[in-house]
Design an enzyme around this catalytic site. Structure first.
Site, short mmCIF file in Angstrom:
data_model
loop_
_atom_site.label_atom_id
_atom_site.label_comp_id
_atom_site.label_asym_id
_atom_site.label_seq_id
_atom_site.Cartn_x
_atom_site.Cartn_y
_atom_site.Cartn_z
N ASP A 54 0.83 -1.20 0.00
CA ASP A 54 0.00 0.00 0.00
C ASP A 54 0.87 1.25 0.00
OD1 ASP A 54 -2.63 1.45 0.48
OD2 ASP A 54 -1.55 1.99 2.30
N GLU A 126 -1.86 -5.56 -3.55
CA GLU A 126 -0.93 -4.77 -2.74
C GLU A 126 0.18 -5.66 -2.17
OE1 GLU A 126 -3.74 -1.14 -1.09
OE2 GLU A 126 -3.75 -3.05 -0.02
#
Length: 230
Positions: A54, A126
């Site tokens: 992220d 992610e």
């Protein structure tokens, strides 16, 4: 197909050669899979890699926007980055590279269609980025993300439609002088990982459906589906 075979195919689709293949395997292990095999510890699922990925995504996509759109103002840069790295869009990108076929899920999560849930797809995407960062460094992660995101970053048309709800409302207001309505169809999953289903309705007709980990994202997904039809 055996887990090792899945791993080999996943590597081929990503176009990145891992030095440490264990990182990629960890990136596709959902917590439900690890839990059922007695591996509830964080190091055995993809949650920590998701956290890292992220952060890498925010930096890399922000840098690409800055490079490719030198006249874009700060507020617009932030808005477009947010739209490109939100759950719905990352889930879409996960499907585009076929990641949904490689996520290892527990029996219950698999039975409930876990590999179609935006939250799980986005999390795995992610996690893969986090794995690439750990394996090959910042440059390797940036190169991979440039390849994946470039079609969404070159030119403004793709960026202009990242806020699907606003775009759909503007279109319908312009054509018919009315705005659409959104309704929550249902929700599923545990309280900490709920999936919401929404529909967008106009003049009694369902224009699109969407699922996501929040009501707002589900509405965005429904609006995007409506726009795709129109």
């Amino acid at each position: 197909m055996a887990e090792q075979d899945l791993l080999v195919e996943c590597i081929a689709r990503l176009g990145y050669r891992f030095r440490n293949q264990a990182l990629l395997r960890q990136a596709v292990v959902h917590s439900s899979y690890a839990f059922e095999r007695g591996g509830g510890k964080l190091r055995r699922n993809n949650e920590r890699l998701e956290f890292l990925g992220d952060a890498v995504l925010d930096l890399a996509v922000g840098a690409l926007l800055y490079e490719l759109h030198p006249r874009m103002r700060e507020g617009d840069l932030s808005r477009h980055r947010a739209a490109l790295v939100n759950e719905s869009h990352l889930a879409l990108m996960a499907r585009e590279i076929g990641l949904d076929a490689f996520i290892l899920l527990g029996r219950g999560e698999k039975k409930s269609g876990g590999n179609t849930k935006p939250s799980i797809l986005a999390g795995a995407f992610e996690a893969v980025i986090g794995a690439v960062y750990l394996d090959g460094g910042c440059e390797a992660a940036q190169q991979m993300l440039r390849k994946l995101f470039l079609p969404w970053l070159e030119g403004t048309p793709a960026l202009e439609h990242t806020d699907a709800k606003s775009t759909l409302q503007e279109l319908l207001q312009e054509r018919y002088g009315e705005a659409p309505a959104y309704h929550l169809e249902g929700e599923e999953g545990p309280s900490h990982d709920k999936i919401f289903s929404s529909v967008v309705i106009f003049r009694g007709e369902i224009l699109g459906r969407g699922k996501a980990g929040s009501k707002k994202e589900a509405e965005q997904a429904a609006a995007a589906a409506a726009l795709a039809k129109m």
